[in-house]
Design a protein around this motif. Structure first.
Motif, short mmCIF file in Angstrom:
data_model
loop_
_atom_site.label_atom_id
_atom_site.label_comp_id
_atom_site.label_asym_id
_atom_site.label_seq_id
_atom_site.Cartn_x
_atom_site.Cartn_y
_atom_site.Cartn_z
N THR A 1 0.84 -1.22 -0.12
CA THR A 1 0.07 -0.12 -0.02
C THR A 1 0.72 1.25 -0.04
OG1 THR A 1 -1.81 -1.14 1.11
CG2 THR A 1 -1.93 1.34 1.19
N GLN A 2 1.66 1.11 0.66
CA GLN A 2 2.89 2.21 0.81
C GLN A 2 4.17 1.85 0.14
OE1 GLN A 2 3.56 4.06 4.64
NE2 GLN A 2 1.51 4.45 5.04
N TRP A 3 5.08 2.67 -0.60
CA TRP A 3 6.34 2.48 -1.05
C TRP A 3 7.56 3.00 0.05
CZ3 TRP A 3 9.70 5.44 -4.55
CH2 TRP A 3 10.67 4.61 -5.38
N GLY A 4 8.39 2.41 0.29
CA GLY A 4 9.50 2.85 0.95
C GLY A 4 8.99 2.87 2.41
N THR A 5 8.48 1.71 2.91
CA THR A 5 8.14 1.25 4.10
C THR A 5 9.34 1.53 5.24
OG1 THR A 5 7.71 -0.77 3.80
CG2 THR A 5 5.82 0.78 3.42
N ALA A 6 10.33 0.92 4.71
CA ALA A 6 11.63 0.52 5.86
C ALA A 6 12.31 1.62 6.31
CB ALA A 6 12.53 -0.44 5.14
N ILE A 7 12.27 2.87 5.59
CA ILE A 7 13.07 4.21 6.05
C ILE A 7 12.33 4.60 7.40
CG2 ILE A 7 12.30 5.75 4.62
CD1 ILE A 7 15.10 6.50 4.37
#
Length: 645
Positions: A607-613
């Motif tokens: 659903t979101q992109w780049g959730t790890a940062i």
């Protein structure tokens, strides 16, 4: 809002995401005043609260963060949110603790004494910040609120009327009104090839290290002086590299001989002979030396929030390749050639005229040729010397199209690449290549907002954003500090590290009892070793993650994996949970929304992109993007929903 007199909440996961929800629950409860009901928050995690699994303060100080001190924060700075009760950004904490040293050990004080705002801190030190910030919050718990920590795992969360029974690994059961899944990084099942390597290692006395967080691995088990195959040259590779070199007593010193790179390596004699492999054949490009997270000389002209709003106003759901990439591509081209004109004017014939014509050609309007890229290409060919023309795709694959007569020749080519890339990082905003990458990096901040919550088509998400762009931009803009490239080049010159080459093929020779690897682009014998290390974290895919809680929720139909349709109309299982925004609540197997259950963090990757940062602290100067503190706003939405605000 729960109907019981006490509102009971279970936060599953006590790392940064779970702690953010705790912080928002306390802040919103304090802002709302005495509501007449009690709030009891249960925090469940076998690892220490605040730092969680990944950021434990006791881990090796050789593990560095991938962002500088000025970047991360646990505490939101959005004025429309409930005021925080305590704490601040990591950089604010750094300044305070550097002055008073409160609660720090000698190693932490030593690191802080030399740590500046634009330096990369250790993960251990960031973990200390998280723990101390949580401790400050717990000193300011509002009246009527209790917080209980359970140093164990949650095994299941089963509906019990309008509540949930949360079963714990220590045998206890908690009955709560709401459950927040802030699971973070969790183990994953191995793929078929990895399983075969693990079995072969067990049968033939080999050593196989599957994907794992680097701090979880016993690196002392890797033998001295023997060849060791390391697969993967992303961020985890540099963690492995550090443990097997500096972690064994080796030292990097400033190089004294000209033409030998920035550093030299003095071996301890205990290092294994590292043979590194990745699909590109090279590590990620290093980050540019900047005073902020984004280059100050770059202002996006084409992929802007205003441009994105025009899609929304027109009722258009954009595609990545068709609508978004052409805008970001323009920004990268402009950043490169504007920087080239400023820093290397001799490389451009009539630079003022060239930039004026380039600006016109990049405008998103009809061109005489019908193809803006063709017009730009003609302009570049006319004005820019051949050696300084930008090939954006080639930046991410510097060995593409090349063959090597030997691994010695390959090693020399990669060492030259590392030296060049580190030098470009040192030039920072004066280097055209780093500024083209800087435009892509800045564009990600816009893209994160655009593509979230179904902002682009399923087909575009699967085949374009995740299909090619994600790995492309990560290899360029998500790299390590330049210091790591300098260290790797020094290790290669010292003979401690060598390389396999692009598109490596791995196998097990059961007769010889070794792992083998070769590159079709290197005309040399395969390399072999008795040890193979997977330098990567477990796959962040909910369909293969090994979590008793997640497996139970799936088996009981309370959550499901997000399915998207490919361009061919084929259903594709994505990496994350299917959720309903906002706040993020999982969609059950029957399509209903599971009330009282919330999701935050890595399991939102579909659903979101780049959730790890981590969440981004507001910069003192320069642009702040709405995506920077998105995860903290998500935590706030969850907290307000739980509190009925």
């Amino acid at each position: 809002m729960a109907t019981s007199q006490t509102n009971r909440v279970a936060l599953v996961g006590a790392g940064p995401r779970g702690t953010s929800v705790l912080e928002r629950l306390l802040a919103n409860r304090a802002a709302a005043g005495n509501t007449g009901s009690k709030l009891h928050i249960h925090v469940i995690d076998p690892y220490p609260a605040g730092s969680g699994h990944v950021w434990q303060p006791e881990q090796s100080r050789l593990y560095l963060m991938n962002t500088q001190s000025f970047y991360p924060t646990l505490i939101p700075q959005e004025p429309e949110l409930a005021p925080p009760l305590a704490g601040g950004s990591f950089d604010e904490w750094r300044v305070t603790r550097r002055r008073d040293g409160q609660g720090l050990n000698e190693a932490e004080k030593a690191e802080l004494s030399a740590l500046e705002s634009d330096n990369f801190p250790s993960r251990a030190l960031y973990g200390r910040y998280l723990q101390q910030t949580l401790a400050e919050l717990l000193q300011r718990v509002p009246d009527g609120v209790d917080v209980t920590f359970h140093e164990t795992s949650a095994l299941a969360a089963r509906p019990a009327g309008k509540a949930f029974d949360v079963e714990l690994a220590d045998g206890g059961t908690l009955t709560v009104d709401s459950v927040v899944l802030a699971l973070g990084h969790i183990k994953a099942r191995l793929n078929p090839e990895q399983r075969s390597f693990q079995v072969a290692a067990e049968e033939h006395g080999l050593l196989y290290f599957p994907p794992a967080p680097p701090a979880d691995v016993d690196w002392s088990a890797v033998p001295d002086n023997e060849p060791v195959l390391v697969r993967g040259m992303g961020l985890n590779f540099f963690d492995v590299m550090g443990q097997l070199t500096e972690g064994r007593g080796g030292k990097f010193v400033d190089a004294v001989a000209p033409g030998t790179g920035a550093l030299e390596y003095r071996a301890s004699g205990r290092e294994p002979r590292i043979i590194a492999a990745s699909r590109r054949g090279t590590p990620y490009r290093a980050k540019a030396g900047l005073s902020g997270y984004y280059a100050t000389s770059i202002t996006l002209r084409y992929l802007t929030e205003a441009a994105v709003d025009r899609f929304r106003a027109a009722g258009i759901q954009p595609g990545f390749d068709h609508d978004l990439w052409p805008l970001l591509h323009r920004d990268a081209l402009w950043a490169y050639y504007a920087t080239l004109a400023r820093s290397q004017p001799a490389a451009i014939r009539d630079s003022a005229q060239f930039l004026a014509d380039l600006e016109d050609a990049l405008q998103p309007h009809a061109h005489s040729t019908g193809n803006w890229e063709t017009e730009v290409g003609a302009l570049v060919e006319k004005h820019v010397v051949a050696s300084r023309r930008l090939n954006l795709r080639a930046l991410a694959a510097p060995l593409a199209g090349r063959t090597f007569a030997s691994r010695r020749e390959l090693d020399k080519a990669i060492t030259d690449y590392l030296d060049d890339d580190a030098l470009r990082s040192e030039l920072g905003e004066a280097d055209p290549v780093k500024m083209a990458i800087g435009a892509l990096h800045t564009g990600r901040a816009i893209l994160k907002t655009v593509v979230a919550d179904g902002g682009i088509t399923d087909e575009s998400w699967v085949a374009e954003l995740r299909g090619w762009f994600e790995s492309f931009v990560e290899g360029l803009a998500s790299g390590p500090p330049a210091l790591r490239s300098e260290q790797l080049a020094a290790l290669a010159r010292a003979g401690v590290v060598s390389f396999v080459g692009p598109d490596p093929k791995f196998s097990v020779d059961r007769n010889a009892k070794v792992f083998r690897a070769f590159s079709p682009w290197v005309r040399d014998a395969p390399v072999q070793a008795r040890t193979l290390i997977e330098a990567m974290s477990p796959a962040n895919r909910v369909g293969i993650n090994v979590s008793p809680l997640l497996e139970q929720l799936m088996e009981d139909g309370l959550v499901r994996t997000k399915i998207m349709m490919s361009v061919e109309g084929t259903p594709v299982q994505t990496t994350g949970l299917d959720v309903e925004p906002h706040p993020y609540r999982p969609v059950a197997a029957n399509g209903s929304v599971t009330e009282g259950l919330y999701v935050l963090g890595l399991q939102l990757s579909a659903t979101q992109w780049g959730t790890a940062i981590a969440a981004e602290a507001k910069p003192a100067t320069g642009q702040a993007y709405t995506s920077g503190q998105r995860t903290l706003r998500d935590a706030d939405e969850i907290a307000r929903s739980i509190l009925g605000l």
